[in-house]
Each structure stands twice: as structure tokens, then as C-alpha cells.
Scaffold this motif. Structure first.
Motif, PDB file in Angstrom:
ATOM      1  N   GLN A   1      69.007  29.617  35.143  1.00  0.00           N
ATOM      2  CA  GLN A   1      68.136  28.894  36.081  1.00  0.00           C
ATOM      3  C   GLN A   1      67.569  29.831  37.135  1.00  0.00           C
ATOM      4  OE1 GLN A   1      71.012  27.823  35.027  1.00  0.00           O
ATOM      5  NE2 GLN A   1      71.142  25.591  34.934  1.00  0.00           N
ATOM      6  N   GLU A   2      68.439  30.685  37.679  1.00  0.00           N
ATOM      7  CA  GLU A   2      67.984  31.573  38.740  1.00  0.00           C
ATOM      8  C   GLU A   2      66.957  32.584  38.213  1.00  0.00           C
ATOM      9  OE1 GLU A   2      70.987  32.392  42.287  1.00  0.00           O
ATOM     10  OE2 GLU A   2      71.869  32.790  40.324  1.00  0.00           O
ATOM     11  N   PHE A   3      67.235  33.135  37.029  1.00  0.00           N
ATOM     12  CA  PHE A   3      66.309  34.101  36.438  1.00  0.00           C
ATOM     13  C   PHE A   3      64.940  33.460  36.242  1.00  0.00           C
ATOM     14  CE2 PHE A   3      64.247  36.380  32.995  1.00  0.00           C
ATOM     15  CZ  PHE A   3      64.454  37.709  33.345  1.00  0.00           C
ATOM     16  N   VAL A   4      64.965  32.248  35.692  1.00  0.00           N
ATOM     17  CA  VAL A   4      63.701  31.552  35.431  1.00  0.00           C
ATOM     18  C   VAL A   4      62.987  31.213  36.739  1.00  0.00           C
ATOM     19  CG1 VAL A   4      62.682  29.444  34.487  1.00  0.00           C
ATOM     20  CG2 VAL A   4      64.449  30.657  33.217  1.00  0.00           C
ATOM     21  N   LYS A   5      63.773  30.845  37.734  1.00  0.00           N
ATOM     22  CA  LYS A   5      63.207  30.546  39.055  1.00  0.00           C
ATOM     23  C   LYS A   5      62.450  31.762  39.587  1.00  0.00           C
ATOM     24  CE  LYS A   5      64.862  29.606  43.765  1.00  0.00           C
ATOM     25  NZ  LYS A   5      66.128  29.595  44.518  1.00  0.00           N
ATOM     26  N   GLY A   6      63.103  32.932  39.478  1.00  0.00           N
ATOM     27  CA  GLY A   6      62.474  34.175  39.935  1.00  0.00           C
ATOM     28  C   GLY A   6      61.231  34.490  39.129  1.00  0.00           C
ATOM     29  N   LEU A   7      61.345  34.272  37.825  1.00  0.00           N
ATOM     30  CA  LEU A   7      60.229  34.545  36.919  1.00  0.00           C
ATOM     31  C   LEU A   7      58.997  33.741  37.318  1.00  0.00           C
ATOM     32  CD1 LEU A   7      59.949  36.282  34.381  1.00  0.00           C
ATOM     33  CD2 LEU A   7      60.550  34.285  33.019  1.00  0.00           C
ATOM     34  N   LYS A   8      59.241  32.456  37.685  1.00  0.00           N
ATOM     35  CA  LYS A   8      58.116  31.556  37.993  1.00  0.00           C
ATOM     36  C   LYS A   8      57.559  31.765  39.387  1.00  0.00           C
ATOM     37  CE  LYS A   8      59.253  27.492  35.163  1.00  0.00           C
ATOM     38  NZ  LYS A   8      60.006  26.221  35.261  1.00  0.00           N
ATOM     39  N   LEU A   9      58.348  32.430  40.250  1.00  0.00           N
ATOM     40  CA  LEU A   9      58.082  32.410  41.676  1.00  0.00           C
ATOM     41  C   LEU A   9      56.647  32.812  42.039  1.00  0.00           C
ATOM     42  CD1 LEU A   9      59.521  31.628  44.169  1.00  0.00           C
ATOM     43  CD2 LEU A   9      60.264  34.011  44.465  1.00  0.00           C
ATOM     44  N   PHE A  10      56.252  33.998  41.657  1.00  0.00           N
ATOM     45  CA  PHE A  10      54.903  34.444  42.019  1.00  0.00           C
ATOM     46  C   PHE A  10      53.989  34.483  40.797  1.00  0.00           C
ATOM     47  CE2 PHE A  10      57.537  36.481  45.322  1.00  0.00           C
ATOM     48  CZ  PHE A  10      56.949  35.920  46.434  1.00  0.00           C
ATOM     49  N   TYR A  11      54.427  33.833  39.716  1.00  0.00           N
ATOM     50  CA  TYR A  11      53.631  33.928  38.489  1.00  0.00           C
ATOM     51  C   TYR A  11      52.252  33.318  38.690  1.00  0.00           C
ATOM     52  CZ  TYR A  11      51.841  33.150  33.843  1.00  0.00           C
ATOM     53  OH  TYR A  11      51.035  33.150  32.753  1.00  0.00           O
ATOM     54  N   ARG A  12      51.275  34.039  38.227  1.00  0.00           N
ATOM     55  CA  ARG A  12      49.932  33.475  38.176  1.00  0.00           C
ATOM     56  C   ARG A  12      49.419  33.661  36.756  1.00  0.00           C
ATOM     57  NH1 ARG A  12      46.347  36.056  42.698  1.00  0.00           N
ATOM     58  NH2 ARG A  12      47.850  37.757  42.661  1.00  0.00           N
ATOM     59  N   PHE A  13      48.537  32.788  36.339  1.00  0.00           N
ATOM     60  CA  PHE A  13      48.015  32.913  34.976  1.00  0.00           C
ATOM     61  C   PHE A  13      47.327  34.260  34.781  1.00  0.00           C
ATOM     62  CE2 PHE A  13      44.637  32.007  31.773  1.00  0.00           C
ATOM     63  CZ  PHE A  13      45.494  31.985  30.703  1.00  0.00           C
ATOM     64  N   LYS A  14      46.784  34.765  35.878  1.00  0.00           N
ATOM     65  CA  LYS A  14      46.100  36.053  35.820  1.00  0.00           C
ATOM     66  C   LYS A  14      47.020  37.171  35.305  1.00  0.00           C
ATOM     67  CE  LYS A  14      43.254  39.109  38.616  1.00  0.00           C
ATOM     68  NZ  LYS A  14      42.739  39.399  39.968  1.00  0.00           N
ATOM     69  N   ASP A  15      48.328  37.070  35.625  1.00  0.00           N
ATOM     70  CA  ASP A  15      49.272  38.090  35.154  1.00  0.00           C
ATOM     71  C   ASP A  15      49.164  38.247  33.639  1.00  0.00           C
ATOM     72  OD1 ASP A  15      49.997  37.918  37.739  1.00  0.00           O
ATOM     73  OD2 ASP A  15      52.032  37.156  37.386  1.00  0.00           O
ATOM     74  N   THR A  16      49.111  37.108  32.969  1.00  0.00           N
ATOM     75  CA  THR A  16      49.073  37.134  31.512  1.00  0.00           C
ATOM     76  C   THR A  16      47.771  37.731  30.999  1.00  0.00           C
ATOM     77  OG1 THR A  16      50.289  35.083  31.643  1.00  0.00           O
ATOM     78  CG2 THR A  16      49.513  35.748  29.459  1.00  0.00           C
TER      79      THR A  16
END
Ligand SMILES: Nc1ncnc2c1ncn2[C@@H]1O[C@H](COP(=O)(O)OP(=O)(O)OP(=O)(O)O)[C@@H](O)[C@H]1O
Ligand SMILES: [Mg+2]
Lengths: 254, 241
Positions: free
Chosen positions: A179-194
Motif C-alpha cells: 500500500q505504501e509503495f503504491v501510495k508513493g508511486l501515485k503521489l506525484f504521478y502525472r499522465f505526462k510521465d508516461t
């Protein structure tokens, strides 16, 4: 001294000119779909098979190292779930595309330069011409297209593998929960990253294959020439790739 | 008709062709002889636009090759079969695919292509090698595949660059016969570059000797055999200087 700089400049300008000429030749060959259509599929398979194992291998180890280095850097002052953020962002934005790109410059770029170089010095390219085929549409377009199309796919898989091994490392070695890893993963994610990472990969794939083909077809002088072309292709495409990487960061990330 | 019109070509400042002028009439086979390194292959490559002349041109049926645009050049190449000195087979393709490639370009049906492959390979005595790869063939076999690849096209012009060099005497005589027959049956106009005087006398209607960048002498086979020119004499008799 000045003379030397002058000579260098002239050499650089002619190289750019040759490159421009090569690319415009490619444009001319583009309507000839009947010739390059089927061959592109063959090349795509080859690029995929050639590069996937290396790319995934590198990504797997990079993911683990990123996770460990992140936790080492945070030293308890930054919440540990930021490991997920760092692994995700770095893999997607930079290390996925660039490491895979550099590995593939050595693999795909070199093999294309060696193959086309051999064809050139053994007159197979001339033979193609006498059979009324345009080497640009028969040899170059399929390879460049295959590189441009397959690279984002390979990098996407590499990114996924890198994030997965980063997650596993966090889980097993760092006492981080999923849960924590995924939380961190999502934190600043923007579609632009992809799309930024994948778009960059496409341009890397295009560059590496274009340089490989151009250097290969410019080969002169037997087996030694082929060897020279192969190293040249790797060096040129690696340098161009890093320059391009900085360029896209400057243009798209600011 | 193929006309070499005052053709000049130098590489890195070193002149190779210095005013080659030679007419090859329709239906005849012109043999070009000359010492190693005098530019016979270079001259032949100008006919199909693989090299750009420094001055002069080759004119094929009234078309100046160097001045053709790409479409014109590819059109011309469809009428010409070229046998390379070192075969130049595509080593990533089987023998059959090597022969088929040019035929596909000409838009023939797959049945017709298969028929032509079989026929061409039979003519060079390589029936049954369709699925072999070039790397698995001997030098002489590769050479014969190169010949098959060119004659399968049934072109109006055939250019052979040393078709019999490296073949054993019997196979080489068979290739000579093949060249004679292709001319008789298909009415092909041919240029044959060779060192092999026996082959030159068998396949040639006329013989031209390239020497120091120019045509030293050109004439019917009998004429050349009785030449008074000491340079030509020495070459055809194979006497050391
Ligand atoms: N692409 C090239 N670049 C530079 N020099 C070349 C090139 N092609 C040929 N030459 C030079 O041109 C000269 C003539 O070469 P060419 O291959 O035409 O000789 P040849 O008459 O066919 O000889 P051989 O009978 O040995 O085949 C040689 O000195 C060769 O080094
Ligand atoms: Mg030669």
C-alpha cells in the motif's frame, strides 16, 4: 589552430548535410509502401527479439538499486513511501528510456550498421539497385520504422519490470508495505510521465536505427570498414541519444 | 544500343577511365578484355548508373544514363540484368529468393516466378539448391546463382562481369554456351567482361580491349586474333612483359 577549427566545422557541416540528404531520400522512398510494408514487420520482430532480454535485464536491476538508494538517501527523514515515488518517476522519465536506449544503441544500432555495411562492401546494395529496388525503401525504412515503433513498447515493458523489481525490493528488503509503495508511486504521478518517457523512447529508436543505417550504408573498404562502421554507429547514436535526452527535458519538462 | 560516349572517371584524383568510347550494337555480344584494375568493372557499373561519370556518359537506347532522374533510372534498370564479379548474392535470402527478388519487382505472378526460378536454376545446373543459403554454396555455385538471377529476368541487356572466373574449365564452357544460347533465344544484347580468352572467343561477336583508361582496339573476334597491336597481342597470348 584556427585552421583546425575551420576544418572541424566544415566536417561537421558536411556531416549534417549528408544527414539531411539521407533523410530527404527517405522521404522520397516513403510512398513505396509495397516494398517496405512487409519488411517492416520482419524488422520489428527482430528488434523486439534482439533487445527485449537486455532491456528487461537492465531494468530489473535498476529497479532494485533505485529502491535501495532511495531509502539510503532518505535516511529516515523523508517518509519511506517516497521510495515508490522515486522508483516510478526515475524509471519512467529517465532511466527506463535512456538505459534501454544506450543498451540498444550497442545492440540494434551496431547490428544494423554491421549488416548494411557488409551488404555495401559485398555489392549487395548495388545488386539491389540493379534489380530496381531503392535501398532506402528496401533496407532503411523498415529498420527505422521498426525501431521507432518497437522502442516505446520495449521501454514500456522495461519500465514495468523496473517498477516491479523496485516494489519487490521495497517489500522484501525495506519493510515497506505494498500500500505504501503504491501510495508513493501515485503521489506525484502525472499522465505526462508516461507519454514523455515513451515519446522519448520513440525518438531514441528512430535515432539509433537511422544512424545505424546511415553509417552502415556509408561503409567503405572491406571487413575493416565494417568494423569501423559498427563502432562509429554505437558512438554516434549514444552521443546523439544523450543530447536528445537533454533536449527533450529542456523543451518538454520546463 | 549501348554507347559509351567519351566516359571519364577518376577515384580520389586517380584517373581510371579516360575517354572510353565504344558502341555495342543491338543483338551483339561485346567482350571487354583488359588487365586487372584497368576499370572494366567501373565501366560496366556506369551502364546501370551505379557510378556517376566525371565527364561523358553512357547512352542506352538514346537515354543518357547519368542524366536520368530516379524514375527513369529504375525504368532502365528493369531492362538490364547485371551479373556481379563476386556474385553479390543477398546472404540473408535463400537461392530461390535471390532469384525471385527481381522478378517480384517486375510484378510477375507467384506461379510464373516459381517457373522462372526453376528454369533459371536448371540452366546453370543448380536444380535442387532452391532452399540453400548463399553461405552454404561454393564460390562457383554462388557465381552461377548470380547468373541465374540475371537471366531469369529475361532482360533486353545482360551485363556479365567475369562470369567464368573461378569456375572449373567444364563449368566455364557450360556458362559460355549458356551465354551464347541466351543471346540466340532471347535476342539479348550483351557485354561480357572477362580475362578468359577462350571464353571471349566463344561468346563474343566483337572484342574490345580496355587499356590505360581508353579502348585500345575493338574488332571482330577474328580481327583481334590477328591483331598487329603489340599491347593487344601480348594480352591475348598471355605473355609476360
Ligand atoms: N568505389 C571505388 N572507390 C575507389 N576506387 C575504386 C572504386 N571502384 C574501383 N576503384 C578503382 O578503380 C580501378 C579499376 O577497378 P575495376 O574494379 O574496374 O578493375 P577491373 O578492370 O574490373 O579489374 P579486375 O579484372 O581485377 O576485376 C582500381 O584501381 C580500383 O582500385
Ligand atoms: Mg572487375
Amino acid at each position: 589552430m584556427i585552421l583546425q577549427i575551420g576544418r572541424r566545422t566544415v566536417a561537421a557541416v558536411t556531416a549534417v548535410g549528408r544527414f539531411g540528404h539521407f533523410v530527404s531520400d527517405l522521404g522520397r522512398a516513403l510512398p513505396d509502401v509495397a516494398t517496405w510494408g512487409g519488411l517492416t514487420v520482419v524488422q520489428m520482430r527482430r528488434v523486439g527479439v534482439d533487445s527485449l532480454p537486455v532491456a528487461l535485464f537492465i531494468a530489473a536491476f535498476t529497479g532494485v538499486v533505485l529502491a535501495l538508494q532511495a531509502s539510503y538517501t532518505f535516511t529516515g527523514t523523508v517518509p519511506l513511501y517516497f521510495v515508490g515515488t522515486l522508483v516510478g518517476k526515475t524509471m519512467m522519465l529517465e532511466l527506463g528510456p535512456v538505459l534501454a536506449g544506450l543498451a540498444l544503441a550497442g545492440r540494434v544500432g551496431a547490428s544494423m550498421a554491421a549488416e548494411l555495411g557488409t551488404m555495401k562492401v559485398t555489392e549487395q546494395v548495388d545488386a539491389l539497385e540493379t534489380l530496381a529496388y531503392d535501398p532506402q525503401s528496401f533496407l532503411v525504412i523498415p529498420r527505422v520504422l521498426a525501431g521507432t515503433l518497437m522502442f516505446p513498447v520495449i521501454v514500456a515493458l522495461a519500465i514495468l519490470v523496473g517498477i516491479a523489481t523496485g516494489w519487490l525490493a521495497s517489500l522484501i528488503l525495506l519493510d515497506l508495505s505494498t500500500q505504501e509503495f503504491v501510495k508513493g508511486l501515485k503521489l506525484f504521478y502525472r499522465f505526462k510521465d508516461t507519454w514523455f518517457g515513451l515519446f522519448k523512447s520513440a525518438t531514441f529508436g528512430c535515432t539509433i536505427t537511422l544512424v545505424g543505417c546511415m553509417v552502415g550504408l556509408g561503409t567503405r573498404g572491406g571487413a575493416e570498414g565494417v568494423g569501423r562502421s559498427t563502432t562509429q554507429a554505437v558512438v554516434y547514436s549514444a552521443v546523439l541519444l544523450l543530447v536528445l535526452d537533454a533536449f527533450w527535458a529542456l523543451v518538454l519538462l520546463r | 544500343m549501348i554507347q559509351f560516349a567519351d566516359l571519364y572517371k577518376a577515384f580520389d584524383g586517380k584517373p581510371v577511365l579516360a575517354g572510353v568510347t565504344l558502341d555495342v550494337q543491338d543483338g551483339e555480344t561485346m567482350v571487354i578484355i583488359g588487365y586487372s584494375g584497368t576499370g572494366k568493372s567501373v565501366a560496366l557499373k556506369h551502364v546501370v548508373g551505379l557510378l556517376q561519370p566525371d565527364a561523358g556518359d553512357v547512352i542506352v537506347d538514346g537515354r543518357p544514363v547519368a542524366a536520368l532522374d530516379r524514375a527513369g533510372l529504375y525504368g532502365l534498370r528493369r531492362e538490364i540484368g547485371f551479373v556481379f564479379q563476386f556474385a553479390a548474392l543477398f546472404d540473408s535470402m535463400s537461392v530461390a529468393d535471390n532469384v525471385a527478388l527481381g522478378l517480384r519487382r517486375r510484378g510477375l505472378s507467384e506461379d510464373e516466378i516459381e517457373e522462372r526460378i526453376r528454369e533459371a536454376l536448371a540452366l546453370v545446373d543448380l536444380t535442387g539448391t532452391e532452399q540453400r543459403m548463399p553461405a552454404e554454396l561454393s564460390g562457383g555455385m554462388r557465381k552461377r546463382v548470380g547468373i541465374a538471377r540475371a537471366i531469369a529476368l529475361r532482360p533486353r541487356y545482360l551485363l556479365y562481369d567475369e562470369p567464368t572466373t573461378g569456375l572449373d574449365p567444364v563449368t566455364s564452357a557450360v556458362m559460355d554456351q549458356l551465354m551464347v544460347r541466351t543471346r540466340e533465344h532471347l535476342g539479348v544484347t550483351g557485354i561480357v567482361v572477362t580475362h578468359d580468352m577462350r571464353s571471349a572467343y566463344t561468346v563474343g561477336d566483337r572484342i574490345a580491349m580496355l587499356y590505360e583508361g581508353r579502348i585500345r582496339q575493338v574488332g571482330a573476334v577474328a580481327e583481334i586474333q590477328q591483331t598487329g597491336d603489340p599491347v593487344v597481342r601480348q594480352f591475348i597470348e598471355g605473355r609476360p612483359a
